[in-house]
Motif scaffolding. Structure first.
Motif, mmCIF file in Angstrom:
data_model
loop_
_atom_site.group_PDB
_atom_site.id
_atom_site.type_symbol
_atom_site.label_atom_id
_atom_site.label_comp_id
_atom_site.label_asym_id
_atom_site.label_seq_id
_atom_site.Cartn_x
_atom_site.Cartn_y
_atom_site.Cartn_z
ATOM 1 N N VAL A 236 65.228 27.254 45.230
ATOM 2 C CA VAL A 236 65.531 26.567 46.750
ATOM 3 C C VAL A 236 64.495 26.641 47.523
ATOM 4 O O VAL A 236 64.514 26.123 48.497
ATOM 5 C CB VAL A 236 66.985 27.051 46.795
ATOM 6 C CG1 VAL A 236 68.095 26.516 45.936
ATOM 7 C CG2 VAL A 236 67.084 28.461 47.079
ATOM 8 N N GLY A 237 63.499 27.426 47.571
ATOM 9 C CA GLY A 237 62.567 27.680 48.581
ATOM 10 C C GLY A 237 61.285 28.444 47.914
ATOM 11 O O GLY A 237 61.248 29.008 46.733
ATOM 12 N N THR A 238 59.962 28.285 48.689
ATOM 13 C CA THR A 238 59.014 28.840 48.106
ATOM 14 C C THR A 238 57.951 29.121 49.395
ATOM 15 O O THR A 238 58.265 28.511 50.348
ATOM 16 C CB THR A 238 58.301 27.995 47.117
ATOM 17 O OG1 THR A 238 57.084 28.767 46.674
ATOM 18 C CG2 THR A 238 57.948 26.786 47.880
ATOM 19 N N LEU A 239 57.110 30.090 49.254
ATOM 20 C CA LEU A 239 55.842 30.219 50.047
ATOM 21 C C LEU A 239 54.869 30.894 49.486
ATOM 22 O O LEU A 239 55.088 31.559 48.466
ATOM 23 C CB LEU A 239 56.434 30.739 51.412
ATOM 24 C CG LEU A 239 56.702 32.182 51.563
ATOM 25 C CD1 LEU A 239 55.657 33.369 51.104
ATOM 26 C CD2 LEU A 239 57.523 32.528 52.800
ATOM 27 N N GLN A 240 53.840 30.888 49.937
ATOM 28 C CA GLN A 240 52.695 31.632 49.639
ATOM 29 C C GLN A 240 52.112 32.350 50.803
ATOM 30 O O GLN A 240 51.827 31.946 51.757
ATOM 31 C CB GLN A 240 51.378 30.571 49.080
ATOM 32 C CG GLN A 240 50.155 31.290 48.687
ATOM 33 C CD GLN A 240 49.062 30.340 48.238
ATOM 34 O OE1 GLN A 240 49.326 29.295 48.005
ATOM 35 N NE2 GLN A 240 47.921 30.844 48.202
ATOM 36 N N VAL B 33 61.576 24.716 51.867
ATOM 37 C CA VAL B 33 63.006 24.712 51.650
ATOM 38 C C VAL B 33 63.429 23.428 50.976
ATOM 39 O O VAL B 33 63.225 22.260 51.378
ATOM 40 C CB VAL B 33 63.801 25.212 52.821
ATOM 41 C CG1 VAL B 33 65.275 25.241 52.518
ATOM 42 C CG2 VAL B 33 63.203 26.625 53.111
ATOM 43 N N HIS B 34 64.086 23.625 49.842
ATOM 44 C CA HIS B 34 64.604 22.236 49.169
ATOM 45 C C HIS B 34 65.324 21.653 50.075
ATOM 46 O O HIS B 34 66.210 22.382 50.892
ATOM 47 C CB HIS B 34 65.683 22.829 47.907
ATOM 48 C CG HIS B 34 65.993 21.580 46.929
ATOM 49 N ND1 HIS B 34 67.115 20.858 47.616
ATOM 50 C CD2 HIS B 34 65.452 21.101 46.022
ATOM 51 C CE1 HIS B 34 66.963 19.940 46.320
ATOM 52 N NE2 HIS B 34 66.247 20.053 45.557
ATOM 53 N N ARG C 69 68.141 22.945 53.600
ATOM 54 C CA ARG C 69 67.573 22.886 55.093
ATOM 55 C C ARG C 69 68.773 23.175 55.918
ATOM 56 O O ARG C 69 69.941 22.758 55.842
ATOM 57 C CB ARG C 69 66.747 21.821 55.411
ATOM 58 C CG ARG C 69 65.609 21.645 54.521
ATOM 59 C CD ARG C 69 64.874 20.343 54.808
ATOM 60 N NE ARG C 69 63.588 20.532 53.899
ATOM 61 C CZ ARG C 69 62.984 19.417 53.284
ATOM 62 N NH1 ARG C 69 63.541 18.116 53.600
ATOM 63 N NH2 ARG C 69 62.350 19.535 52.339
ATOM 64 N N GLY C 70 68.506 24.178 56.859
ATOM 65 C CA GLY C 70 69.603 24.346 57.803
ATOM 66 C C GLY C 70 70.313 25.491 57.651
ATOM 67 O O GLY C 70 71.400 26.032 58.432
ATOM 68 N N SER C 71 70.282 26.058 56.474
ATOM 69 C CA SER C 71 70.908 27.104 55.681
ATOM 70 C C SER C 71 70.530 28.693 56.202
ATOM 71 O O SER C 71 71.145 29.602 55.932
ATOM 72 C CB SER C 71 71.004 27.208 54.107
ATOM 73 O OG SER C 71 69.795 27.278 53.808
ATOM 74 N N ASP D 6 58.958 20.131 64.553
ATOM 75 C CA ASP D 6 60.321 20.986 64.392
ATOM 76 C C ASP D 6 59.751 22.145 63.648
ATOM 77 O O ASP D 6 60.390 23.389 63.940
ATOM 78 C CB ASP D 6 60.988 20.095 63.462
ATOM 79 C CG ASP D 6 61.749 19.025 64.064
ATOM 80 O OD1 ASP D 6 61.966 19.030 65.404
ATOM 81 O OD2 ASP D 6 62.197 18.035 63.300
ATOM 82 N N ALA D 7 58.893 22.326 62.865
ATOM 83 C CA ALA D 7 58.339 23.478 62.423
ATOM 84 C C ALA D 7 57.755 24.416 63.297
ATOM 85 O O ALA D 7 57.922 25.540 63.430
ATOM 86 C CB ALA D 7 57.275 23.189 61.349
#
Length: 158
Positions: free
Chosen positions: A72-76, A98-99, A103-105, A137-138
């Protein structure tokens, strides 16, 4: 790297991404206006090659956030040893996604908090990230998490 859990988060597990996660990760990278033109989810070969390079580099953390067996999400997170700032090591957060169903969770906040905590554990003195100038927004999201817009970035396509 073994699986990690964020304290207080019982329904999401943070773990090192696996090669079988690539289709879901690339789909998330492509799931916005910018990613739609620069990513190619139908051709995973370049992503597999990049994954292999990341997996063998001890300064790289490609993270998968998993809920109920679904990515449901990722980052490097990249650790960068340096000479400046009295020999400080810094980390760079990239590719935060984020999938769309999540989003918003609060998952984005959990991912960034994990990256900050991991940076501390790795002895970093500074956490950096960049965000495309169009992602207003980010920018607000990162500022709410304590990040400050401090630099002007430049790119040169090769």
């Amino acid at each position: 790297m073994s699986d990690f859990e964020k304290p207080g988060v019982t329904d999401v597990a943070f773990r090192q991404a696996r090669v079988e996660d690539l289709p879901a990760i690339v789909a998330m990278l492509a799931d916005d206006a910018l990613g739609a033109v620069r990513e190619s989810p139908n051709d995973l070969a370049p992503y597999r090659a990049a994954f292999d390079r990341l997996a063998t580099d001890p300064n790289q953390r490609l993270i998968a956030a998993v809920r109920d067996g679904h990515l449901v999400g990722t980052l490097q997170l990249t650790l960068v040893p340096g000479l400046s700032r009295r020999g400080a090591t810094r980390s760079i957060i990239e590719g935060v996604r984020v999938h769309s169903d999540e989003r918003g969770s609060g998952l984005g906040t959990q991912l960034i908090e994990w990256a900050i905590d991991e940076s501390r554990r790795a002895g970093c003195q500074l956490v950096q990230l960049t965000s495309d100038a169009t992602r207003i927004d980010a920018h607000r999201f990162y500022e709410r998490l304590g990040f400050e817009a401090s630099h002007l970035g430049f790119k040169l396509q090769l």
